[in-house]
Design a protein around this motif. Structure first.
Motif, PDB file in Angstrom:
ATOM      1  N   GLY A 156      40.443  70.853  29.953  1.00 48.11           N
ATOM      2  CA  GLY A 156      39.099  70.407  29.623  1.00 48.11           C
ATOM      3  C   GLY A 156      38.028  70.926  30.558  1.00 48.11           C
ATOM      4  O   GLY A 156      36.931  70.348  30.639  1.00 48.11           O
TER       5      GLY A 156
ATOM      6  N   THR B 275      34.596  71.526  29.027  1.00 52.68           N
ATOM      7  CA  THR B 275      33.923  70.434  28.320  1.00 52.68           C
ATOM      8  C   THR B 275      33.422  69.338  29.255  1.00 52.68           C
ATOM      9  O   THR B 275      32.446  68.674  28.956  1.00 52.68           O
ATOM     10  CB  THR B 275      34.868  69.790  27.277  1.00 52.68           C
ATOM     11  OG1 THR B 275      36.054  69.341  27.937  1.00 52.68           O
ATOM     12  CG2 THR B 275      35.242  70.809  26.192  1.00 52.68           C
ATOM     13  N   GLU B 276      34.086  69.122  30.385  1.00 55.18           N
ATOM     14  CA  GLU B 276      33.724  68.034  31.282  1.00 55.18           C
ATOM     15  C   GLU B 276      32.723  68.516  32.333  1.00 55.18           C
ATOM     16  O   GLU B 276      33.080  69.220  33.267  1.00 55.18           O
ATOM     17  CB  GLU B 276      34.982  67.481  31.974  1.00 55.18           C
ATOM     18  CG  GLU B 276      35.964  66.867  30.986  1.00 55.18           C
ATOM     19  CD  GLU B 276      37.228  66.392  31.685  1.00 55.18           C
ATOM     20  OE1 GLU B 276      37.276  66.495  32.932  1.00 55.18           O
ATOM     21  OE2 GLU B 276      38.133  65.932  30.994  1.00 55.18           O
TER      22      GLU B 276
END
Length: 361
Positions: free
Chosen positions: A112, A115-116
């Motif tokens: 991720g 996205t984070e």
């Protein structure tokens, strides 16, 4: 420039044997794996802290010091030759870094990363200082460190270069293992809060790499009469004992913000390096490339070992048992390294040993 510093470690007419440094860097690579797998956790958390929290912190200094040693041996004071050596070395490191970044895109997607809290700023910060995966910080740190220490070497005498790099290390220490020393001071807290907006840790190319690269330069340009191997071994063991004591006391006092940088890591790494120069052994280019790839690929090996263990229901053996987990990760890392070397077919090792001046230089 600095003509009096051009002595070679190896005697005239005798080819130097640096097999000991090759074996030392293999040991250092396996210590990095230990740092990321905590091999003694299931045996004793306290023993694991000594191994993976303190002892393993000598590994990266060894990488930087050997890099500095081989790099600065090639600088002879001729601006054109030195410039070519630097650019050639930076190209090799940059090429390796680019390959490593691409290799970890799939894991970045899986974890991720994109996205984070991802942004253009966070990406730039990671590319320049922190690495896009937890171990990749070393490569941009080496790039920055080489540029910084080369500039210091050109502008200062060696003792002053070492002192300047030491001051940078002190700044890094106060943002790392000694952070708690002045944390309550408002001016200190604001200063380091500003620094930590630019990077996550002070163990980077600005504050961490220069001192070890400078120590490598010192060993290359100011060779000292060699002590007996037992003397260097003894000085290393004393320094290592002090480093372990330092780490334990800092941990008990709750000082560290991070635990990568220790004062006694400096003499411990230096005397271990001097001792390894006296080891006699054989190695080759392929062996040296394995070391690099073990470092680059071991996080992938960790994922593979964990995934395989879960698939065949051997979690108790290969995950819960931290020592067996470490051994499995080391073995898979070595296999991956061998495959990587065979697939590449070209040298990506971080060493300027092949850099030569142009004809007529």
């Amino acid at each position: 420039m600095k003509a009096n510093e051009m002595d070679r470690v190896d005697s005239p007419g005798k080819r130097a044997n640096y097999g000991g440094l090759d074996w030392l860097k293999l040991i250092a690579a396996l210590l990095v794996v230990a740092n990321h797998t905590s091999p003694l956790t299931s045996v004793s958390p306290d023993a694991d802290f000594l191994l993976s929290g303190i002892l393993s912190r000598i590994a990266v200094p060894i990488f930087f010091m050997t890099s500095g040693f081989f790099y600065f041996r090639k600088l002879n004071g001729d601006p054109r030759v030195d410039r070519e050596a630097m650019y050639g070395y930076l190209r090799k490191i940059g090429k390796l870094y680019a390959v490593a970044l691409l290799l970890y895109v799939p894991l970045n997607l899986y974890t991720g990363y994109f996205t984070e809290d991802f942004s253009a700023y966070s990406l730039m910060k990671d590319l320049v200082f922190d690495g896009t995966f937890y171990h990749l910080w070393y490569l941009p740190a080496l790039l920055i460190g080489i540029l910084l220490t080369t500039w210091l070497y050109r502008t200062l005498p060696l003792p002053a270069m070492l002192a300047a790099a030491g001051l940078l290390y002190v700044v890094g220490l106060l943002g790392d293992s000694y952070y708690g020393l002045f944390k309550a001071n408002e001016a200190f807290s604001q200063l380091y809060a500003g620094l930590f907006k630019a990077f996550d840790y002070t163990r980077n190319g600005l504050f961490y790499a220069p001192i070890y690269l400078a120590l490598g330069a010192w060993a290359a340009k100011r060779p000292q009469p060699e002590r007996r191997p037992l003397a260097n071994a003894g000085l290393f063991l004393v320094s290592l004992a002090l480093m372990l004591t330092e780490g334990m006391l800092l941990n008990l006092a709750g000082m560290p913000r991070h635990d990568s940088m220790y004062i006694f890591a400096l003499p411990a790494a230096y005397f271990l390096f001097r001792w390894a120069l006296q080891w006699k052994g054989r190695s080759g280019r392929t062996f040296r490339e394995w070391r690099v790839w073990i470092y680059i690929l071991h996080p992938i090996a960790i994922v593979l070992v964990r995934g395989a263990a879960e698939t065949v229901h051997l979690e108790a053996l290969l995950i819960t048992n931290s020592l067996l987990h470490y051994v499995a990760v080391c073995l898979v890392s070595i296999v991956l390294a061998v495959v990587a070397v065979r697939l590449c077919g070209i040298s990506l090792r971080i060493s300027p040993a092949k850099i030569k001046p142009r004809e007529g230089a």
